[in-house]
Structures are given as C-alpha cells and as structure tokens.
Design a protein around this motif. Sequence first.
Motif, short mmCIF file in Angstrom:
data_model
loop_
_atom_site.label_atom_id
_atom_site.label_comp_id
_atom_site.label_asym_id
_atom_site.label_seq_id
_atom_site.Cartn_x
_atom_site.Cartn_y
_atom_site.Cartn_z
N ALA A 1 0.68 -0.55 0.00
CA ALA A 1 -0.38 0.77 -0.30
C ALA A 1 0.80 1.57 -0.48
O ALA A 1 0.66 1.71 -0.50
CB ALA A 1 -1.02 -0.28 1.12
N LEU A 2 1.86 1.73 0.81
CA LEU A 2 3.13 2.13 1.08
C LEU A 2 3.44 2.59 -0.30
O LEU A 2 4.13 3.90 -0.79
CB LEU A 2 3.63 2.11 2.01
CG LEU A 2 3.24 2.42 3.53
CD1 LEU A 2 4.33 2.09 4.30
CD2 LEU A 2 2.37 3.80 3.79
N VAL B 1 -2.29 4.71 -3.95
CA VAL B 1 -3.06 5.18 -2.55
C VAL B 1 -2.30 6.31 -2.28
O VAL B 1 -2.78 6.91 -1.69
CB VAL B 1 -2.32 3.80 -2.30
CG1 VAL B 1 -1.97 3.82 -0.24
CG2 VAL B 1 -2.90 2.08 -2.38
N ILE B 2 -1.44 6.28 -2.37
CA ILE B 2 -0.77 7.45 -1.32
C ILE B 2 -0.59 8.58 -1.92
O ILE B 2 -1.49 9.88 -1.18
CB ILE B 2 1.05 7.54 -2.08
CG1 ILE B 2 1.30 6.92 -1.78
CG2 ILE B 2 1.50 9.95 -1.46
CD1 ILE B 2 2.11 6.85 -0.31
N ALA B 3 -1.78 9.06 -3.39
CA ALA B 3 -2.47 10.03 -3.55
C ALA B 3 -3.60 9.99 -3.46
O ALA B 3 -4.18 11.36 -2.61
CB ALA B 3 -2.99 10.48 -5.63
N ALA B 4 -4.42 9.08 -2.79
CA ALA B 4 -6.14 8.81 -1.77
C ALA B 4 -5.43 9.21 -0.65
O ALA B 4 -6.61 10.10 -0.50
CB ALA B 4 -6.29 7.50 -2.47
N ALA C 1 -9.63 6.60 0.11
CA ALA C 1 -8.07 6.75 0.36
C ALA C 1 -8.52 4.62 1.01
O ALA C 1 -7.45 4.39 -0.03
CB ALA C 1 -7.63 6.97 1.25
N VAL C 2 -9.18 4.47 2.03
CA VAL C 2 -9.25 3.22 2.31
C VAL C 2 -10.19 2.19 0.93
O VAL C 2 -8.97 1.27 0.84
CB VAL C 2 -11.16 3.17 2.78
CG1 VAL C 2 -10.86 1.90 3.59
CG2 VAL C 2 -10.50 4.05 4.59
N ALA C 3 -10.93 2.04 0.19
CA ALA C 3 -10.97 2.01 -1.16
C ALA C 3 -9.21 1.56 -2.19
O ALA C 3 -9.63 0.78 -2.20
CB ALA C 3 -11.86 2.33 -1.84
N ALA C 4 -8.54 2.45 -1.84
CA ALA C 4 -7.57 2.35 -2.59
C ALA C 4 -7.01 1.79 -1.77
O ALA C 4 -5.61 0.72 -2.79
CB ALA C 4 -7.18 3.68 -2.76
N THR C 5 -6.59 1.60 -1.06
CA THR C 5 -5.85 0.63 -0.53
C THR C 5 -5.93 -0.51 -0.43
O THR C 5 -5.56 -1.93 -0.90
CB THR C 5 -5.82 0.84 1.43
OG1 THR C 5 -5.81 2.37 1.85
CG2 THR C 5 -4.61 0.08 2.02
N TRP C 6 -7.35 -1.05 -0.17
CA TRP C 6 -7.91 -2.20 -0.35
C TRP C 6 -7.96 -2.69 -1.63
O TRP C 6 -6.74 -3.88 -2.04
CB TRP C 6 -9.03 -2.48 -0.31
CG TRP C 6 -9.88 -3.74 -0.10
CD1 TRP C 6 -10.92 -3.79 -1.52
CD2 TRP C 6 -9.67 -4.44 0.32
NE1 TRP C 6 -10.84 -5.45 -1.35
CE2 TRP C 6 -10.33 -5.77 -0.38
CE3 TRP C 6 -8.75 -4.95 1.68
CZ2 TRP C 6 -10.37 -7.07 0.26
CZ3 TRP C 6 -9.07 -6.63 1.83
CH2 TRP C 6 -9.40 -7.25 1.63
#
Lengths: 523, 427
Positions: free
Chosen positions: B54-55, B60-63, B74-79
């Motif tokens: 994720a990192l 993900v960072i952008a979100a 952001a959570v969705a992007a991570t997932w």
Amino acid sequence: MPPVLELRGITKSFPGVLANDSIDLSVEKGKILALLGENGAGKTTLMNILYGLYKPDKGRILVNGEEVTIHGPNDAIARGIGMVHQHFMLIPVMTATENVMLGVEPIRNGIFLDKAKVAKRIREISKQYDLDVDPNAYIGDLPVGAQQRVEIIKVLYREADILILDEPTAVLTPQEVEGLFKVLRSLIAHGKSVIFITHKLKEVLAIADHITVLRSGRVVGVVEAKDASQEKLATMMVGRDVNLVVKKKLASPKEVVLSVKNLHVRDERQNITVSGASFEVHAGEVLGIAGVQGNGQTELVYALTGLAPMMSGEVSIAGRPVRHSTPRNILERGVAHIPEDRQRHGLILSFPVHDNMVLCTYYKRPYAKGPVLQQKVIIESAGKLVEQFDVRTPSVYVPASTLSGGNQQKVIVAREFSRPIKLLIASQPTRGLDVGSIEYIHSRIIEKRDEGTAVLLVSPELDEIIALSDRIAVMYKGQIVDIMPAAKVNRSYLGLLMAGVKPSEALEAAPANGKETEVERVF
Amino acid sequence: MNTKSLPTNPETASQQQPQAPAKQPKRGSKLLQTILIPVLAVLTGFIIGAIVIALSNDAVIAAYRNFFHAPWAAVAATWNAIAQAYGALFYGSFGSITEIYHGLQSYIATGDSKAILKAIYPFAESLTAVTPYILAGLAVAVGFKCGLFNIGAEGQFGIGALCSAFVGYSLHGLPWYIHLPLALLAGAAGGALWGAIPGYLKGLTGAHEVVNTIMMNYISFLLSDWLLNGPMKARGFRPLTPVIDNSAMLPRFFPDPIRLNWGFILALVVAVAVYWFLFKTTVGFEIRAVGANPDGARYAGMNIVKNFVIAMTLSGALAGLAGATQVLGVDHWVGQGFSAGYGFDSIAIALLGQSHPLGVVLAAFLWGTLRSGATNMQLAAGVPIEIISIIQGLVIVFVAAPAVIRWIYRIRAIRTETTVLTRGWGK
C-alpha cells in the motif's frame, strides 16, 4: 518492639502452580529463624519475593513494623536485607576486598578506587563478628568455607541487619559447618537477625531459635526449636511419617567387581583432579566415597564410566581391564551409572519418557530389529517401568523435561536398574530430591546390593554415605585418604579427613568415644 | 481445601499433596504450539507485506493526500492495491479455478488440451519450484536435528548439480533406468562429500561447521566457475555445460512449457524416507539424541563423532540431490550462478518447518509458490518482486524470534524444551 521483618499473607502463583499460599512469617531481632521445607516447598520463591526478584500477587512485607515494597535487590539492601546465595556470587580472580566492594566502589580524589578503606572496614567486620578473612587473598585460593565468609562480609559491608542464607551448609565440611554456626551466633549476639533456609533437620535444631516449616507453598507449622524433634519436623515437612533409618541387613560381600589402582585423571582444563586413587568394590556391598564436592569425585566417576579418559593407573571391571574404553563398552559389561547431573547426562530432556527409558538399550533386541526401532515394544516396556518404579507422569509420551526432579531421577533409576548389571555407580543419586523420592531410591539401591550388585556410591552428603555404605572411603584432593568399615565410623574423624587432616592426626583429634553410628536419612 | 489448618493426621495430609497436578501440556496442545508460531509468522508477514504494498503504491499515496475530503476513497484505494497485488500473486501461483474448469470442459468436449494446459501452468510451475526447496530444506533440517548448522547447502547443491550434469552429458547410450538413477546418485554423492568434509572436521577437531560449510561454499562456487569455463564447458561462448542426454532426464508430466517432472514425486518420497529415518531407526534416534543433548548421548554410549559425520553426509546428499533434480528435471544443463540461493533459502525453510520433514514440505510449498507467483504479481499488478523477499524475510524473523509473535498475539508461552538448532564453539 515489632519484629524486624514480617511477611503477611504472601501469595505468589506461577502458571499452573501456587508457589506461595498466604504465607505468614516473622523474624525477631537477634534471633535465627529457620525456614525448613523440601525442594519445591516454596522457600526460594518466598526469598526471591523478599529480595525483590519477584512481585507477590498478594500480601505485605513489613520491615521494623513499617510496610515496604521491594522492587529489586538494591531496594532490599537499602532496607537492610542481605542475601548469601547457595552458589556464591564471587569472582575468583579478584581479591576478597575487590569482591566486597563490587558495585559499591568507594572513590578517592574523584577518580581512584579506595581499596584501603574497604580493606580496613573488612578487618573491622572480621574482628567484630569472628569472621576470619584476609582482605588481600584471592577468592580462587580460598577454601569454600572462607569464600562463604567473604559472602557474609559482603552483606555486612552493605549494612544489612537481616541476613538470608540459602542452604549455606550444602558445600561445607562438618567442621566448616561448626565454624559457620559460630559466626551466626556472633551475628545475632550483635543484634543482627538471620533467616536460615535449609532442608537439614539436624542443623535446624542445632542453630535456630524459631522454625517455620513450609510444604507445598504453605506454612504448615511454626515451632520453637527447643520444643522440636527431628521426627516431628520431618513429619511436618513431608506430611506423613517418615522412615528416618535405612533398613538394611548386614552386607555379604563376595568377589571383587571393580578394582581401581593408582588412577590418575585430568579434567577438561588439564588439571590433575584424581591423583593415585586406589580401592575395590565387592559384589554385594556398597562402598561410599565421602568428600567435599570438588575433590575429584566427579572426574573419578567420569573416568570409570568412560566419559573422561584416564591418564594412568589400572581399572578393571568384573576381572577385565578397562583402558580406552568407550562409555558403551563399559555399559555393556553390566555397569549402570546414575549420573551426578541428571539433566546434563542422565536424560534427553526434550525426548519423551519412553525414549529416555531405552536410552542405553535402544539398539538392542527387543527394542530394535536391525536398524528399525520397535516403537510398540519401547512404549510397552516404558509403561511397565513407569508403573514398577512409581514414576509420576501423565503418560510415557510427555517430554522428560515436564517431570519433577524426583520423577526424572526415577526414570533414570528405572532405566539403569532394568537391565542386568554387575556394578552400579551412583553419583549423588538423591541430589535435590524430596524425602519420599530419597527414601525410595535408597531402598532400591540397597535392594540391588542385596541382589549381589557391587555399588559405588559417591555423595558429598555425609548422612547419605553413612546411611547406605558398608565401607566408607574418604576422598580429598584426588586421593582416597582412608577406607573404613561403616559400622565403626566416627563422624568427626570423617569430617577431619574430608577437611584434609591426615588420618594419623585426625585419629588423635577426633573424640575417642566416637562410635557414633547413628544412621539417618538425609534431608 | 483446608488451607489454614495444620494437618494433624499425616494420612490425610499425604493425600492432599498431589504430585504436580497435570501442569504438563497435552500432546495435542504441543502440536498446536508447534504449528501456531509458524502459521502466525506467515500471516503477520503477509499483513506487513500488505502495508508495504500500500505504501509503495502511488495511487494509494495520492488518495491519502485527499484523505479528509474523501476518506473512503483512500481506504478503497488501499484495499484495491493490496487485493490486486495479492490477487495477482495468487493467480501466478495457483492459476484460476474457473480457467481450469473451462479448460477441462473443452478438453473433454473437443480433445483440445491447449486451454487446460494453459490453466494449470501456474500451479504446475509452482510445484516445479517447490521441488528443490523440499530437498534442500530437508538437508538443513537433518543438520539441525543433530545440532549442526549446515550453511553449506548452497555449495552442496551446486556440486550435486555439476556431478549429475556430468554423468548426464558424458555417458551415452545407457537405458534411462540406469542413466537417470546414476545421475541422481552422482548428485547425491557429490553433495554428500561436500557435507561430510565439514562433518569430519567438526567431529575430529571441533572445528565449527558454520565456518567450514561457508568455506566449502566458496570452494564450490569457484570450482564450478572454473569447471564451467574449462573442463565442463560446452562449445560456444557462454560458460555452460552441454545439455544432458534424454536418458538422464527426469520425465516431465506435461508437454512444454510445463516443466513439472518426476523430481517432485521423488522429493515427496524422500521427505517420507527422511521422516522414517529420523524417527523410526536407531541411527535417527542417535542423531536426534546427539542434537538434543550431546552430553546425554555420550553418557548413553553413542558416538558423537560418528553421528556428526552421518548427519552432515546425509545433509549434503539431500542438498546434492536437490541440485540434481533441478538439472535433470528442469534445466538440463548447468550454468554459472546455478544454485541461485536455493541453499540459503533452504535454511529459512528448515527454520519455518521447525526441522520436521512434514513442516519442511509445507514451508517449501509456501516458498515455491511465492517465488513462482511473484513474476505475475510484477507483471499484472506492477508490484516489484522484491515484496516477496520482504515477506519471506519477515516470516523468518518472526519464526526465529517467536517472542515477537507471542507478544503481538498475546500468546502465553508454554514451558516446553526449545529445540536446539545449533551449538556454540568447541567442546
């Protein structure tokens, strides 16, 4: 005046074990309290709580009537509580002075150690309490008794008023024990208080004012020493009547099984530890080797069992010479060995009980056919031995490490006794065991003797030697200084020999009336 | 319980003094304890791996820059990032069940095997990768069982590969049932020699096996460099051996490009054999006793030196066999840098598998599938292959330091004997 130290309702549990169950205890100023109990009764846990190494779950500690919390040894010392450990915490290459000041080094002119000041204080303490110690002597050169005095000085130097001594007599000769008692008496005469931890009844009666008996983590009795007797204390300690005497018939020795002539052995550090030992053990007799620990007994046994090489000399077992023999050669000649250190030599702790039962015979029929182990036979025979030798274990599948010390020792005894043997070498067979196990193992050893096995018993516990042996040899600095029939042994004569006095001189020094043949159990 | 009153009657007193009431862990709980730490270590490795994925993902960072406006995005992007990466990894390792199902259907319907072969390719390749890990992992595990740390599996693997390749390409005209076993044996023998030397040195002089196996690794690396550039070099410019004869190859189950071969079955059979040897024979008993407590083993009349040599020889033979199966089943020739870390990974596998043959097979399975799925993860999800190394590294850290896992998951330690993996100097 309140007691100098009081414990109220101390409770401490470890996962699955209640080590201390609401223990009350009090020590009065200028008195000696004996804390009596078997191994595993909770003595050490209690003292570790007092010394701040464990935190009690419940309970209070009062010093001079004032409640305190002790967070660690430094805290304990600040409250005037000092501990002399069973295994000395001394550095052999340093002098007595350096050892005493370790951790509390006084500084002179900002950067220099002030040894002279410490040495002066040591001399003062020595004089005051009758503690004979040379401040400039190196610890490594001192006999054990003197090392113990250094430990005591260490505690006194830190201004302790309450001294805890953990099994202080385990490493001493009878004469040194007398010396220690003299020191203790002089300590209390000067207003110090002493907690004396032990499992030896005779000493308790000789030195203590009050006796607190622990069993299974509980106080089962508080008695005045003057009202107590050995039998009464033993019963309290064990929880049932104890057979204080080993019942045995007169031995009927037959042919020589083990003969040792002029044996020399070197230890791992190339020091000569056995220098010219000679003796014989006959079938059907117990030869006890008495001596203070570290006089070559360990190396003698290692050499006889093939664990260490012999330097020179002749050893023969059942008439055949032993030289460069491997442990297996010797085992196969019918030698059983109960080793001094059961966890290091006697067992593979991570192995299940059933594998430990066949540790010396696993490669033989019926336990193996060719290279294949017969698991079923091994497990069945282990089950039988467990029953026969009363090993308390949930099953034969659990690792030997989960058994108590006494039961571990029973596993070893069961294994060694279950094969045909001519010679039994038992090295400290009851070290650290509870009374029940000691009784049991002693009677099994005598049973073997009566079956015609030759038994070589090595033990630093004089009582054990006297109780079991038919003849007693004393070992000092690697030599057998004298061998005598056990029937007319004289304790103080033995003690003098163990301390290195020559037999001719010892005979004069020992009281002549000495047909002191009280045969007692060891506690 | 009458806690306070003093027992007046010794009879009753002795009865209420039970001998240490069943504080011993039961057999089942010991098994659970044994597998719990490795399983949790793997799980934790994947969780931390997910965080790293994720990192290192730009989306993900952008979100997260926009977290306060759109927290759910952001959570969705991570997932998504994590699911995509691990999904691709899984697909790369095992393929897809629906594809296999459809492939099978079309094979049955039309007799066309193309689709099914394509569908099972990922899983078959994973098993191919698992094979050398099983054998080399067993090698290190056998050493551990005797209290020896065989770091030399890498070198033994390489020597085994060279020996089996030599037999494979230099002998001609033999029937496969002679040529193949001979080539396998040659590999095992080469590895055995490479393991026996440090075993002897340890037994006779006390020279530590860690140092000596490392030295043997260097000898093996440089020896194979020389052999591949000289005596064993095939015609051409590159430092390679000639291709082995067909009669020495481990037969493959499927047509190209699926390389899964009989080596995998061989590895499983060897794992069973090693288990039998260690736990059902007198020699295995001795090896384990020496490993668990050399003083006790000596007391019982066992020959420590003999067992060191046997264990190291067997260990080397297994590592050599791993090299042999790789040459005879997969590559069919040996090139420079052939061992490619198999020997070192096998240490990790033995640790994760708790030195037990079954554990080793499972750990090897994890290692092989991760390695073989990693490529697809990089291609399909754009996650660098190195993530796999991070996960594997974490797993090993956690297995080697079980206290960390116990702390994270609040597991109370049962007081059992810790296995001794290796011992210190001398003695």
